[in-house]
Scaffold this motif. Sequence first.
Motif, PDB file in Angstrom:
ATOM      1  N   UNK A  78       0.865  -1.182   0.000  1.00 17.41           N
ATOM      2  CA  UNK A  78       0.000   0.000   0.000  1.00 17.41           C
ATOM      3  C   UNK A  78       0.899   1.229   0.000  1.00 17.41           C
ATOM      4  N   UNK A  79       0.821   2.037  -1.039  1.00 11.19           N
ATOM      5  CA  UNK A  79       1.717   3.181  -1.181  1.00 11.19           C
ATOM      6  C   UNK A  79       1.505   4.201  -0.067  1.00 11.19           C
ATOM      7  N   UNK A  80       0.298   4.285   0.478  1.00 12.77           N
ATOM      8  CA  UNK A  80       0.044   5.203   1.587  1.00 12.77           C
ATOM      9  C   UNK A  80       0.811   4.770   2.841  1.00 12.77           C
ATOM     10  N   UNK A  81       0.901   3.460   3.047  1.00 12.92           N
ATOM     11  CA  UNK A  81       1.684   2.967   4.176  1.00 12.92           C
ATOM     12  C   UNK A  81       3.172   3.181   3.949  1.00 12.92           C
ATOM     13  N   UNK A  82       3.612   3.039   2.711  1.00 13.98           N
ATOM     14  CA  UNK A  82       5.013   3.309   2.391  1.00 13.98           C
ATOM     15  C   UNK A  82       5.345   4.764   2.700  1.00 13.98           C
ATOM     16  N   UNK A  83       4.423   5.662   2.413  1.00 11.51           N
ATOM     17  CA  UNK A  83       4.632   7.082   2.710  1.00 11.51           C
ATOM     18  C   UNK A  83       4.565   7.373   4.210  1.00 11.51           C
ATOM     19  N   UNK A  84       4.082   6.417   4.998  1.00 14.36           N
ATOM     20  CA  UNK A  84       4.015   6.597   6.444  1.00 14.36           C
ATOM     21  C   UNK A  84       2.773   7.311   6.917  1.00 14.36           C
ATOM     22  N   UNK A  85       1.715   7.308   6.096  1.00 11.44           N
ATOM     23  CA  UNK A  85       0.488   8.016   6.477  1.00 11.44           C
ATOM     24  C   UNK A  85      -0.133   7.443   7.744  1.00 11.44           C
ATOM     25  N   UNK A  86       0.061   6.147   8.000  1.00  8.23           N
ATOM     26  CA  UNK A  86      -0.542   5.529   9.182  1.00  8.23           C
ATOM     27  C   UNK A  86       0.156   5.949  10.476  1.00  8.23           C
ATOM     28  N   UNK A  87       1.306   6.624  10.370  1.00  8.22           N
ATOM     29  CA  UNK A  87       1.978   7.142  11.560  1.00  8.22           C
ATOM     30  C   UNK A  87       1.529   8.574  11.886  1.00  8.22           C
ATOM     31  N   UNK A  88       0.925   9.215  10.923  1.00  5.03           N
ATOM     32  CA  UNK A  88       0.552  10.619  11.108  1.00  5.03           C
ATOM     33  C   UNK A  88      -0.788  10.736  11.823  1.00  5.03           C
ATOM     34  N   UNK A  89      -0.980  11.895  12.426  1.00  2.00           N
ATOM     35  CA  UNK A  89      -2.220  12.158  13.136  1.00  2.00           C
ATOM     36  C   UNK A  89      -2.925  13.354  12.523  1.00  2.00           C
ATOM     37  N   UNK A  90      -4.248  13.311  12.550  1.00  3.40           N
ATOM     38  CA  UNK A  90      -5.019  14.471  12.091  1.00  3.40           C
ATOM     39  C   UNK A  90      -4.926  15.567  13.142  1.00  3.40           C
ATOM     40  N   UNK A  91      -4.770  16.798  12.694  1.00  3.54           N
ATOM     41  CA  UNK A  91      -4.605  17.889  13.647  1.00  3.54           C
ATOM     42  C   UNK A  91      -5.074  19.189  13.018  1.00  3.54           C
ATOM     43  N   UNK A  92      -5.318  20.151  13.870  1.00  5.62           N
ATOM     44  CA  UNK A  92      -5.604  21.514  13.433  1.00  5.62           C
ATOM     45  C   UNK A  92      -4.401  22.348  13.836  1.00  5.62           C
ATOM     46  N   UNK A  93      -3.562  22.683  12.850  1.00  5.49           N
ATOM     47  CA  UNK A  93      -2.310  23.362  13.160  1.00  5.49           C
ATOM     48  C   UNK A  93      -2.549  24.800  13.622  1.00  5.49           C
ATOM     49  N   UNK A  94      -3.636  25.399  13.186  1.00  3.83           N
ATOM     50  CA  UNK A  94      -3.887  26.789  13.574  1.00  3.83           C
ATOM     51  C   UNK A  94      -5.385  27.081  13.448  1.00  3.83           C
ATOM     52  N   UNK A  95      -5.780  28.198  13.983  1.00  5.45           N
ATOM     53  CA  UNK A  95      -7.170  28.632  13.847  1.00  5.45           C
ATOM     54  C   UNK A  95      -7.250  29.834  12.904  1.00  5.45           C
ATOM     55  N   UNK A  96      -6.798  30.983  13.372  1.00  4.26           N
ATOM     56  CA  UNK A  96      -6.792  32.177  12.523  1.00  4.26           C
ATOM     57  C   UNK A  96      -5.492  32.942  12.724  1.00  4.26           C
ATOM     58  N   UNK A  97      -5.015  33.527  11.653  1.00  4.88           N
ATOM     59  CA  UNK A  97      -3.811  34.361  11.735  1.00  4.88           C
ATOM     60  C   UNK A  97      -4.255  35.786  12.064  1.00  4.88           C
ATOM     61  N   UNK A  98      -3.981  36.238  13.277  1.00  3.19           N
ATOM     62  CA  UNK A  98      -4.408  37.562  13.709  1.00  3.19           C
ATOM     63  C   UNK A  98      -3.204  38.407  14.114  1.00  3.19           C
ATOM     64  N   UNK A  99      -3.426  39.721  14.124  1.00  3.31           N
ATOM     65  CA  UNK A  99      -2.419  40.682  14.560  1.00  3.31           C
ATOM     66  C   UNK A  99      -1.110  40.558  13.780  1.00  3.31           C
ATOM     67  N   UNK A 100      -1.235  40.366  12.473  1.00  2.00           N
ATOM     68  CA  UNK A 100      -0.045  40.259  11.634  1.00  2.00           C
ATOM     69  C   UNK A 100       0.524  41.648  11.360  1.00  2.00           C
TER      70      UNK A 100
END
Length: 233
Positions: free
Chosen positions: A38-60
């Motif tokens: 499975x190419x997705x397993x070769x890429x290591x997708x099963x080791x990754x976790x779903x996440x929300x890296x950020x919400x909103x970019x404010x005060x830039x």
Amino acid sequence: MRKNNQFYARRIHRFLGVFIGIQFIFWTISGLYFSWTDIDEIHGDHFRTDHMMHENATELIDLSKLDSTLLIASLELRFVNHKPYFWVNESKLFDAQSGVLHSEISETEAREIAQIYIKDDLQIREMEYLTETGPHHEYRDSALPVWAVHFDDSENLVAYVDAKSGEFTKVRHRAWRWFDFLWMFHTMDYAGRDNFNNLLLRVFSLAGLAAVGSGFTLFFMTKPKKNKSNNKT
């Protein structure tokens, strides 16, 4: 003349059979491995976790408040460890809220970034800072320097975090390494593994065609022997 042609055709066919036979075995084994994985397993997708890296970019900050000597050719807003940054000219990282140049990702930051993307049940065993890699290294032909984050896992999992941009770049593990090793034999690029247009592969491909051609020649040139029988009555 016909017998001479058959003799040379047999010699060529046998020579080519020995010459390319081992490589054909490697092509078959590697092809079977590629088709059954499975190419997705070769890429290591099963080791990754779903996440929300950020919400909103404010005060830039206003871009004009960045380094006044900097000529901006490209600009990307990215989040590193949940904080907004400007990635400028694909070479410099600025804090998007303070304008301060972030010269390099620290070991602590690289550790935190890796833990964001990798499943929580995996623990970090070792951190490694790489400034160069060889042609057969699993992180070859990628941006350096980089943090290699080694996890305490039976698959010898390693995650890579770009030390300049803070980007989580790649995941490598045992199955990927087997894939990469067999890929080298499949492409016959024993120098760098990824060149599908190398001379050796072309020579063996032509040799394979020549072997098939000599086999057909033998098939059509060889006449079946006739059984001679004298019937006496």
